[in-house]
Design a protein around this motif. Structure first.
Motif, PDB file in Angstrom:
ATOM      1  N   UNK A   1      45.137  44.343  42.219  1.00 61.40           N
ATOM      2  CA  UNK A   1      45.657  45.193  43.292  1.00 61.40           C
ATOM      3  C   UNK A   1      45.361  46.674  43.036  1.00 61.40           C
ATOM      4  N   UNK A   2      45.332  47.477  44.113  1.00 61.44           N
ATOM      5  CA  UNK A   2      45.138  48.923  43.930  1.00 61.44           C
ATOM      6  C   UNK A   2      46.225  49.566  43.055  1.00 61.44           C
ATOM      7  N   UNK A   3      47.478  49.068  43.128  1.00 62.76           N
ATOM      8  CA  UNK A   3      48.558  49.644  42.298  1.00 62.76           C
ATOM      9  C   UNK A   3      48.193  49.581  40.823  1.00 62.76           C
ATOM     10  N   UNK A   4      47.485  48.517  40.460  1.00 59.56           N
ATOM     11  CA  UNK A   4      47.149  48.330  39.038  1.00 59.56           C
ATOM     12  C   UNK A   4      46.079  49.333  38.599  1.00 59.56           C
ATOM     13  N   UNK A   5      45.318  49.856  39.574  1.00 59.50           N
ATOM     14  CA  UNK A   5      44.349  50.907  39.231  1.00 59.50           C
ATOM     15  C   UNK A   5      45.081  52.165  38.725  1.00 59.50           C
ATOM     16  N   UNK A   6      46.305  52.357  39.236  1.00 60.28           N
ATOM     17  CA  UNK A   6      47.133  53.475  38.765  1.00 60.28           C
ATOM     18  C   UNK A   6      47.418  53.311  37.267  1.00 60.28           C
TER      19      UNK A   6
END
Ligand code: GLN
Length: 287
Positions: A90-95
């Motif tokens: 997920x994009x959140x995990x890119x954070x």
């Protein structure tokens, strides 16, 4: 239904989903670039292409995630192969990956000659470990997962991305997966553990219905895996090392108390693009 233009004008799929699936089929069936979706949209397609499109279109209408249908998902600066044995990154995990890169930079400034050792707990497709290996070839990375199938997928991704030398994979539950004879500590520990409460109705909606439930929910209270990771982390973190954990948007306060209870310092929350705190980091005390 025999040209790309005809398919795009007549499908009932979401336009972006249809385009992503068609680009995948174009690359698979022809040596055309993705731009063929526009530049060759009036050419007559062969029956194999049409048959496969119909199959994927039907499965997408039934709810299967696009990432599983095409077997691929972009994440950070890499592309990962995915299948139903792993969570779709997920994009959140890119954070979480970006926060780790900042921490690594800080540690390098303090200890320029030290080889940084990093641990990704519950690696799934290998998303976090491999994005970091790609971003920084100098880090020594270890990644664990309790699922044999997930670890196999992560290893395949490492091979396909040419990062196999840099990441060591361990099968097992959290820290138990690690080699007992290796007593060296880690400078950075990261995890995107299963944190959804088992009663959360989202588990029965959208893409989540097709993802491995063990990767999404701890089947207890949503905080169980985070507790397990934090309980033993000081044993595995080097003095002044960092831990960062992804969690649900309502779990930040619980995660920070758990961090403080387990002797961690300098607790920080990081918000996703919607402004919700989704990653919390902390440090181990220096000697
Ligand atoms: N670390 C992987 C990811 O973030 C898998 C996480 C999980 O399975 N909970 O995509």
């Amino acid at each position: 239904m025999s040209t790309l233009q005809f398919i795009l004008e007549n499908t009932t799929l979401d336009r972006t989903d249809a385009r992503v699936i068609l680009c995948h089929l174009i690359e698979k069936h022809f040596s055309w670039p993705r731009t063929a979706l526009l530049s060759r949209n009036t050419e007559i397609l062969n029956p194999f292409f049409i048959e496969e499109w119909r199959d994927l279109e039907r499965r997408r209408l039934f709810g299967e995630p696009v990432a599983y249908l095409i077997g691929m998902r972009p994440f950070h600066a890499i592309e990962l192969r995915v299948n139903p044995s792993v969570l779709i990154p997920r994009p959140e995990t890119e954070l979480l990956v970006d926060i780790a890169l900042e921490r690594i930079n800080e540690l390098r400034c303090k200890h320029p000659t030290k080889k940084i050792r990093l641990l990704d707990l519950g690696t799934g497709s290998g998303a976090i470990a491999l994005a970091l290996a790609h971003a920084d070839p100098e880090i020594e990375i270890h990644a664990t997962d309790i699922s044999f199938e997930a670890l196999k997928t992560a290893q395949e991704n490492a091979r396909y991305l040419n990062l196999y030398e840099q990441v060591e994979f361990h099968l097992g539950s959290w820290y138990e997966a690690l080699d007992l004879s290796d007593t060296k500590q880690f400078d950075v520990i990261l995890s995107n553990p299963p944190y959804i409460h088992p009663a959360d109705p989202h588990l029965n909606q959208g893409d989540l219905r097709f993802e491995p439930v063990a990767a999404l929910s701890d089947q207890v209270n949503g905080l169980n895996c985070i507790e397990v990771i934090l309980k033993d982390c000081l044993q595995y973190l080097s003095p002044g090392g960092s831990i960062a954990i992804e969690h649900g948007f309502e779990q930040a306060a619980s995660v920070s108390s758990l961090m403080a209870q387990n002797g961690l310092l300098a607790v920080h929350h990081f918000a996703d693009l919607a402004g919700h705190p989704r990653v919390t980091s902390a440090c181990s005390p220096t000697l």
